[in-house]
Design an enzyme around this catalytic site. Structure first.
Site, short mmCIF file in Angstrom:
data_model
loop_
_atom_site.label_atom_id
_atom_site.label_comp_id
_atom_site.label_asym_id
_atom_site.label_seq_id
_atom_site.Cartn_x
_atom_site.Cartn_y
_atom_site.Cartn_z
N TRP A 95 0.88 -1.14 0.04
CA TRP A 95 0.14 -0.04 -0.07
C TRP A 95 1.00 1.37 -0.06
O TRP A 95 2.13 1.15 0.32
CB TRP A 95 -0.83 0.17 1.46
CG TRP A 95 -0.22 0.09 2.57
CD1 TRP A 95 -0.07 -1.16 3.14
CD2 TRP A 95 0.27 1.21 3.36
NE1 TRP A 95 0.38 -0.55 4.56
CE2 TRP A 95 0.72 0.69 4.47
CE3 TRP A 95 0.35 2.35 3.23
CZ2 TRP A 95 1.24 1.38 5.41
CZ3 TRP A 95 0.89 3.20 3.99
CH2 TRP A 95 1.49 2.69 5.11
N GLU A 138 7.28 8.05 14.32
CA GLU A 138 7.70 7.35 13.00
C GLU A 138 8.56 8.26 12.08
O GLU A 138 9.35 7.76 11.33
CB GLU A 138 6.33 7.11 12.21
CG GLU A 138 5.44 6.00 12.85
CD GLU A 138 5.79 4.76 12.63
OE1 GLU A 138 6.72 4.36 11.76
OE2 GLU A 138 5.27 3.78 13.18
N GLU A 176 8.89 1.42 6.27
CA GLU A 176 8.45 2.23 7.35
C GLU A 176 8.26 3.52 6.96
O GLU A 176 7.44 4.28 7.50
CB GLU A 176 9.43 2.10 8.59
CG GLU A 176 9.75 0.86 9.41
CD GLU A 176 8.47 0.74 10.20
OE1 GLU A 176 8.04 1.82 10.82
OE2 GLU A 176 8.55 -0.20 10.85
N HIS A 179 4.78 4.83 6.82
CA HIS A 179 4.02 5.30 7.86
C HIS A 179 4.11 6.72 8.33
O HIS A 179 3.05 7.35 8.70
CB HIS A 179 4.58 4.32 9.22
CG HIS A 179 4.60 2.93 9.08
ND1 HIS A 179 5.05 1.89 10.03
CD2 HIS A 179 4.18 2.10 8.04
CE1 HIS A 179 5.07 0.68 9.27
NE2 HIS A 179 4.29 0.97 8.39
N GLU A 229 8.83 -3.36 17.54
CA GLU A 229 7.76 -3.66 16.49
C GLU A 229 6.35 -3.92 17.04
O GLU A 229 5.47 -3.87 16.54
CB GLU A 229 8.39 -4.57 15.37
CG GLU A 229 9.36 -4.01 14.77
CD GLU A 229 9.14 -3.08 13.74
OE1 GLU A 229 8.16 -2.58 13.59
OE2 GLU A 229 10.18 -2.53 12.94
N THR A 232 4.74 -1.10 18.67
CA THR A 232 4.04 -0.19 17.75
C THR A 232 3.00 -0.85 16.96
O THR A 232 1.80 -0.26 16.87
CB THR A 232 5.11 0.37 16.43
OG1 THR A 232 5.65 -0.85 16.03
CG2 THR A 232 6.04 1.37 16.91
N ASP A 261 1.74 -3.65 9.13
CA ASP A 261 3.32 -3.49 8.66
C ASP A 261 4.16 -3.82 9.91
O ASP A 261 4.84 -4.90 9.81
CB ASP A 261 3.64 -2.31 8.20
CG ASP A 261 3.48 -1.96 6.76
OD1 ASP A 261 2.67 -2.76 5.95
OD2 ASP A 261 3.80 -1.03 6.32
N GLU A 262 3.68 -3.17 10.99
CA GLU A 262 4.41 -3.45 12.26
C GLU A 262 4.47 -4.96 12.70
O GLU A 262 5.44 -5.37 13.36
CB GLU A 262 3.98 -2.70 13.38
CG GLU A 262 3.74 -1.25 13.14
CD GLU A 262 5.04 -0.29 12.93
OE1 GLU A 262 6.22 -0.92 12.82
OE2 GLU A 262 4.88 1.01 12.74
N HIS A 265 6.71 -6.99 10.51
CA HIS A 265 8.27 -6.48 10.88
C HIS A 265 8.58 -7.32 12.33
O HIS A 265 9.76 -7.81 12.47
CB HIS A 265 8.35 -5.04 11.01
CG HIS A 265 8.24 -4.41 9.80
ND1 HIS A 265 8.05 -3.19 9.60
CD2 HIS A 265 8.56 -4.81 8.73
CE1 HIS A 265 8.16 -2.58 8.52
NE2 HIS A 265 8.11 -3.70 7.75
FE LIG Z 1 7.89 -0.57 12.68
FE LIG Z 2 6.15 2.20 11.89
#
Ligand SMILES: [Fe+2]
Ligand SMILES: [Fe+2]
Length: 396
Positions: A95, A138, A176, A179, A229, A232, A261-262, A265
């Site tokens: 995205w 971020e 990242e 974000h 991670e 977050t 996403d976090e 990760h």
């Molecule tokens: Fe992250």
């Molecule tokens: Fe992040």
């Protein structure tokens, strides 16, 4: 990477404050000078110096990993390619911030912007303070990429190195980067926040940097990133949930996408540490205990807006109050990691290893107990102006 806090910390000598008292003494000559002068006089006002951005005050340790252990990371190159790089998403499948924002090239831009701003009107100030703090965190991404590139054996030696570790770090950074971009653009369009103050805060924070006490040691570094991670993932997940409760499904989607996403990760970083536990259980459990004894310092703990000498503490306190990131989350993350890495089941450890094992396994309930005690001592609610929202006051 992003947040956060350890709000239980300041109350206990066993879990001392992260940096707040020390930080105040170094960062703000005004803070102490002003208090010793007679208040109310014009002279005092004239003498006040602008506040200073905070800096790290602890002793900074470097290269704590024995050099021979660098070989472990070199030998894991192929493993990382097969097991870690697979957690990256191809750019074409990722995205992008624009997918969730009004399209400035479309005829519908004005209408979409109006709708975004209408929805944002329904969201309270305390939520915005926390979302701004998350966004600033971020946006200090250069600091986190720097931190990863301090780690011996896995750093990107050239800036375009073809080792699996370097490929991961660059692609992780690139993922990242979306974000901060997305949250920044959303907040700009919302019209609810003072962008100039926020932009100053980002500049200050990147300038301050961060030493999470990972000592160029990838054992410590990957334990730290595993923790962060997940932190977050939890906090963005909570801002998503709150946005939904405030009726803003689009903002909920924004925060939810970032949270996912976090999570990806977190999966990658915890897998690296899992592998280290397999290869070197003793060294890894000792590193885990070491990191937890030093406490996981939060990426934006040196946050500053040019005014508030305790900005991070104030932002954290609101995040705690509205339930975006709390002391309970800190204990939960630790407990999760202890389970994820099966620390309780480790056998054949040295004396030092067993001590470290006992320490980390016993830590979550101890943190919880301290937190409960701190809750019991809860002070009367204080309100404070935040420059990020035009000095409107928010209950801490
Ligand atoms: Fe992250
Ligand atoms: Fe992040």
């Amino acid at each position: 990477m992003a947040l956060k806090i350890n709000p239980f910390a300041p109350q206990s000598p066993k879990f001392p404050s992260f940096h707040f008292p020390q930080m105040a003494s170094l960062r703000s000559p005004k803070f102490f000078m002003a208090s010793t002068l007679r208040s109310g006089s014009q002279e005092v006002e004239n003498l006040k110096k602008p506040s200073m951005p905070p800096r790290e005050v602890h002793v900074q340790v470097t290269h704590s990993m024995p050099p021979q252990k660098i070989e472990i990371f070199k030998s894991l190159e192929d493993w990382a390619e097969r097991n870690i790089l697979v957690h990256l998403k191809p750019v074409e499948k990722c995205w992008q911030p624009q997918d969730f924002l009004p399209d400035p090239a479309s005829d519908g831009f004005d209408e979409q912007l109006k709708e975004l701003r209408e929805r944002a009107k329904e969201i309270p100030d305390d939520y915005f303070v926390v979302l701004v703090g998350d966004m600033i965190t971020e946006e200090a991404l250069p600091t986190y990429q720097t931190m990863l590139n301090t780690l011996d054996g896995v750093r990107d030696e050239t800036g375009a190195s073809l080792t699996s570790w370097a490929i991961w770090t660059r692609a992780w950074t690139a993922e990242e980067n979306r974000h901060g971009d997305l949250l920044n653009k959303y907040l700009y369009l919302s019209g609810r926040v003072d962008m100039r103050q926020i932009e100053k805060s980002i500049q200050y924070l990147i300038g301050s940097g961060m030493d999470p006490r990972t000592e160029n040691n990838p054992y410590l570094g990957f334990i730290y990133t595993s923790f962060q991670e997940r932190a977050t993932f939890i906090s963005h997940g909570n801002t998503a949930r709150h946005a939904k409760e405030h009726g803003d499904m689009k903002l909920a989607q924004i925060c939810g996408m970032i949270a996912s996403d976090e999570k990806r990760h977190e999966t990658a970083y915890t897998k690296i540490v899992e592998k280290l536990f397999e290869i070197d259980p003793d060294g890894t459990v000792v590193a885990f205990a070491d990191m937890m004894r030093k406490k996981i310092s939060m990426p934006a703990h040196l946050m500053f807006d040019g005014h508030d000498d305790n900005l991070f503490e104030h932002y954290s306190s609101i995040a705690q109050r509205i339930g975006v990131y709390t002391a309970k989350d800190y204990a939960d993350i630790l407990e999760f990691l202890v389970g994820r890495w099966k620390v309780e089941k480790l056998t054949g450890l040295s004396g030092e290893g067993r001590k470290a094992q006992d320490y980390v396994c016993g830590l979550p309930p101890r943190i919880r107990k301290l937190e409960e005690r701190a809750q019991g001592r809860a002070k009367e609610a204080e309100t404070l102006p935040f420059s990020w929202i035009f000095d409107r006051k928010v209950v801490l």
